[in-house]
Design a protein around this motif. Structure first.
Motif, PDB file in Angstrom:
ATOM      1  N   GLY A 174     121.624  10.700  76.379  1.00 48.01           N
ATOM      2  CA  GLY A 174     122.809  11.069  77.133  1.00 48.01           C
ATOM      3  C   GLY A 174     122.998  10.289  78.422  1.00 48.01           C
ATOM      4  N   SER A 175     122.063   9.407  78.740  1.00 50.93           N
ATOM      5  CA  SER A 175     122.184   8.599  79.953  1.00 50.93           C
ATOM      6  C   SER A 175     123.328   7.599  79.826  1.00 50.93           C
ATOM      7  N   ASP A 176     123.723   7.043  80.956  1.00 52.41           N
ATOM      8  CA  ASP A 176     124.793   6.072  80.990  1.00 52.41           C
ATOM      9  C   ASP A 176     124.308   4.743  80.400  1.00 52.41           C
ATOM     10  N   ALA A 177     124.940   4.335  79.313  1.00 45.43           N
ATOM     11  CA  ALA A 177     124.517   3.124  78.621  1.00 45.43           C
ATOM     12  C   ALA A 177     124.738   1.878  79.472  1.00 45.43           C
ATOM     13  N   ALA A 178     125.827   1.850  80.211  1.00 40.17           N
ATOM     14  CA  ALA A 178     126.112   0.694  81.066  1.00 40.17           C
ATOM     15  C   ALA A 178     125.045   0.549  82.147  1.00 40.17           C
ATOM     16  N   GLY A 179     124.580   1.677  82.680  1.00 41.90           N
ATOM     17  CA  GLY A 179     123.531   1.642  83.694  1.00 41.90           C
ATOM     18  C   GLY A 179     122.235   1.076  83.143  1.00 41.90           C
ATOM     19  N   ILE A 180     121.929   1.406  81.897  1.00 33.47           N
ATOM     20  CA  ILE A 180     120.728   0.879  81.252  1.00 33.47           C
ATOM     21  C   ILE A 180     120.859  -0.628  81.061  1.00 33.47           C
ATOM     22  N   ALA A 181     122.040  -1.073  80.660  1.00 38.80           N
ATOM     23  CA  ALA A 181     122.272  -2.511  80.480  1.00 38.80           C
ATOM     24  C   ALA A 181     122.074  -3.249  81.803  1.00 38.80           C
ATOM     25  N   LEU A 204     132.417   3.940  65.626  1.00 35.38           N
ATOM     26  CA  LEU A 204     133.444   3.550  64.673  1.00 35.38           C
ATOM     27  C   LEU A 204     134.456   2.671  65.380  1.00 35.38           C
ATOM     28  N   GLN A 205     134.935   1.668  64.653  1.00 39.06           N
ATOM     29  CA  GLN A 205     135.840   0.718  65.284  1.00 39.06           C
ATOM     30  C   GLN A 205     137.166   1.337  65.690  1.00 39.06           C
ATOM     31  N   ASN A 206     137.487   2.540  65.182  1.00 41.79           N
ATOM     32  CA  ASN A 206     138.751   3.179  65.547  1.00 41.79           C
ATOM     33  C   ASN A 206     138.582   4.264  66.615  1.00 41.79           C
ATOM     34  N   ARG A 207     137.386   4.355  67.200  1.00 39.75           N
ATOM     35  CA  ARG A 207     137.158   5.302  68.291  1.00 39.75           C
ATOM     36  C   ARG A 207     137.330   4.575  69.627  1.00 39.75           C
ATOM     37  N   THR A 208     138.505   4.713  70.224  1.00 34.98           N
ATOM     38  CA  THR A 208     138.859   3.943  71.413  1.00 34.98           C
ATOM     39  C   THR A 208     137.900   4.185  72.564  1.00 34.98           C
ATOM     40  N   GLU A 209     137.526   5.454  72.781  1.00 29.10           N
ATOM     41  CA  GLU A 209     136.695   5.765  73.947  1.00 29.10           C
ATOM     42  C   GLU A 209     135.303   5.137  73.830  1.00 29.10           C
ATOM     43  N   LEU A 210     134.792   5.056  72.616  1.00 28.83           N
ATOM     44  CA  LEU A 210     133.478   4.460  72.426  1.00 28.83           C
ATOM     45  C   LEU A 210     133.533   2.937  72.542  1.00 28.83           C
ATOM     46  N   MET A 211     134.601   2.356  72.058  1.00 32.56           N
ATOM     47  CA  MET A 211     134.752   0.914  72.200  1.00 32.56           C
ATOM     48  C   MET A 211     134.937   0.542  73.670  1.00 32.56           C
ATOM     49  N   THR A 212     135.581   1.430  74.432  1.00 27.84           N
ATOM     50  CA  THR A 212     135.752   1.201  75.861  1.00 27.84           C
ATOM     51  C   THR A 212     134.399   1.193  76.570  1.00 27.84           C
ATOM     52  N   GLU A 213     133.485   2.059  76.128  1.00 22.88           N
ATOM     53  CA  GLU A 213     132.147   2.094  76.719  1.00 22.88           C
ATOM     54  C   GLU A 213     131.400   0.791  76.463  1.00 22.88           C
ATOM     55  N   LEU A 214     131.622   0.218  75.287  1.00 28.49           N
ATOM     56  CA  LEU A 214     130.997  -1.057  74.956  1.00 28.49           C
ATOM     57  C   LEU A 214     131.501  -2.149  75.907  1.00 28.49           C
ATOM     58  N   GLU A 215     132.790  -2.137  76.168  1.00 25.70           N
ATOM     59  CA  GLU A 215     133.366  -3.085  77.124  1.00 25.70           C
ATOM     60  C   GLU A 215     132.738  -2.906  78.510  1.00 25.70           C
ATOM     61  N   LYS A 216     132.499  -1.648  78.878  1.00 28.36           N
ATOM     62  CA  LYS A 216     131.905  -1.354  80.189  1.00 28.36           C
ATOM     63  C   LYS A 216     130.490  -1.916  80.288  1.00 28.36           C
ATOM     64  N   MET A 217     129.712  -1.791  79.218  1.00 26.74           N
ATOM     65  CA  MET A 217     128.354  -2.337  79.222  1.00 26.74           C
ATOM     66  C   MET A 217     128.377  -3.839  79.514  1.00 26.74           C
ATOM     67  N   ILE A 218     129.302  -4.521  78.885  1.00 21.12           N
ATOM     68  CA  ILE A 218     129.409  -5.966  79.087  1.00 21.12           C
ATOM     69  C   ILE A 218     129.838  -6.271  80.516  1.00 21.12           C
ATOM     70  N   ARG A 219     130.789  -5.525  80.998  1.00 17.89           N
ATOM     71  CA  ARG A 219     131.306  -5.746  82.355  1.00 17.89           C
ATOM     72  C   ARG A 219     130.229  -5.528  83.409  1.00 17.89           C
ATOM     73  N   VAL A 220     129.426  -4.490  83.222  1.00 20.96           N
ATOM     74  CA  VAL A 220     128.400  -4.137  84.207  1.00 20.96           C
ATOM     75  C   VAL A 220     127.247  -5.146  84.223  1.00 20.96           C
ATOM     76  N   MET A 221     126.813  -5.608  83.034  1.00 19.06           N
ATOM     77  CA  MET A 221     125.689  -6.554  83.028  1.00 19.06           C
ATOM     78  C   MET A 221     126.069  -7.883  83.678  1.00 19.06           C
ATOM     79  N   LYS A 222     127.368  -8.196  83.709  1.00 17.86           N
ATOM     80  CA  LYS A 222     127.819  -9.435  84.346  1.00 17.86           C
ATOM     81  C   LYS A 222     127.651  -9.384  85.869  1.00 17.86           C
ATOM     82  N   LYS A 223     127.474  -8.187  86.407  1.00 19.66           N
ATOM     83  CA  LYS A 223     127.217  -8.077  87.846  1.00 19.66           C
ATOM     84  C   LYS A 223     125.836  -8.619  88.196  1.00 19.66           C
ATOM     85  N   VAL A 224     124.933  -8.582  87.232  1.00 18.00           N
ATOM     86  CA  VAL A 224     123.592  -9.126  87.428  1.00 18.00           C
ATOM     87  C   VAL A 224     123.554 -10.597  87.030  1.00 18.00           C
TER      88      VAL A 224
END
Length: 314
Positions: A174-181, A204-224
């Protein structure tokens, strides 16, 4: 490793790959046997060949091209079964050669690989197998348990980390996946890691909120590391057939997929879908998997795949 051991390994892999593509090769072989028995490939017979290719999930374009090549050749009268299989293998190989590209670990340290895919595609197991391969090559590997929805995925990754001697960055379910990345990229930099493999939650590719989280993981790791991730692998389950095409489309838009890994070529799948995907997307295919053991994930080779699919000997 001596030449005899290398040849034994190759032979073993070929047997497993042929077995994994048995559903496709048997279907194609049956269709060809039926047609050859007619002794003449007329328009109706050529249509049947094309339909058999489509049923094997090769895709409309490839199926039509194979039918055309057979129709134009010298095999219309008294066709030979092996010759027709060779034509199929050659045409499939032509589609696959441009996409059969190795995953090159170069240009960045740590080389950050984000692994995505839907539930059940085999992401976490694939990460473990890749980690074992990279470690065997002498690279220092780190794993990040970004699939925080499933406690089992976190534990599975820890087990793989123990097997290959790789540090695992993980938190509770349940932790924040972006924070782990974010933490994983920072830790990999600090520990002089060669390769960082980051797991993600099956979505699932049609679950918008989950795909948005994937985008967030990528965005956050770019800060490092502004250049991370350096590769985004999409793991596809060969048994899902045509649905794999929509997965490539959706994950390609969301995560910027750079390459594919196809798993579960276990004899129940119509592996031709990989040919249809190659034809449509021209996206690199790095690895294919035929089973659960570490050795069952191997670099993708166009010729081997094409010949196994057509039911030819290696």
């Amino acid at each position: 490793m001596n030449d005899s051991t290398t040849e034994e390994n190759r032979t073993s892999w070929w047997r497993r790959l042929s077995s994994g593509l048995k559903k496709s090769s048997s279907s194609i072989g049956t269709a060809i046997t039926d047609l050859v028995s007619k002794r003449q490939l007329d328009a109706e017979a050529l249509d049947q060949i094309e339909e058999a290719m489509i049923r094997a999930d090769l895709g409309l374009a490839t199926a039509a091209r194979i039918s055309d090549v057979i129709g134009q050749g010298r095999y219309r009268q008294n066709p030979d079964e092996n010759a027709l299989k060779a034509i199929i293998a050659d045409e499939v190989e032509k589609v696959l050669i441009p996409v059969a590209q190795p995953l090159k670990i170069e240009g960045a340290k740590p080389f950050v690989i984000l692994v995505a895919g839907v539930n059940g595609s085999g992401k976490t197991t694939t990460i473990g197998k890749l980690a074992a391969t990279f470690s065997k090559d002498g690279r220092k590997v780190m794993l990040a348990a970004g699939d925080t929805f499933r406690a089992a995925a976190i534990e599975q990754l820890k087990i793989w980390g123990g097997r290959v001697g790789a540090k695992v960055i993980a938190r509770e379910q349940g932790s924040d996946a972006a924070g782990i990345a974010f933490d994983a990229v920072a830790a990999a930099k600090a520990d002089d890691v060669d390769v960082l493999l980051i797991d993600t939650a099956g979505r699932l590719q049609n679950r918008t909120e989950l795909m948005t989280e994937l985008e967030k993981m990528i965005r956050v790791m770019k800060k490092v590391d502004p250049t991370a991730p350096h590769a985004v692998l999409l793991v596809l389950d060969a048994t899902v057939g045509q649905n794999a095409i929509s997965q490539v489309e959706a994950f390609g838009k969301t995560a910027g997929v750079t390459g594919l890994v196809m798993t579960k070529l276990d004899g129940t799948a119509r592996g031709g879908i990989l040919v249809a995907i190659a034809e449509k997307f021209k996206m690199p295919v790095h690895f294919i998997g035929v089973g659960e053991s570490v050795d069952d994930l191997q670099p993708f080779t166009a010729r081997d795949f094409a010949r196994a699919m057509a039911g030819l000997e290696n």
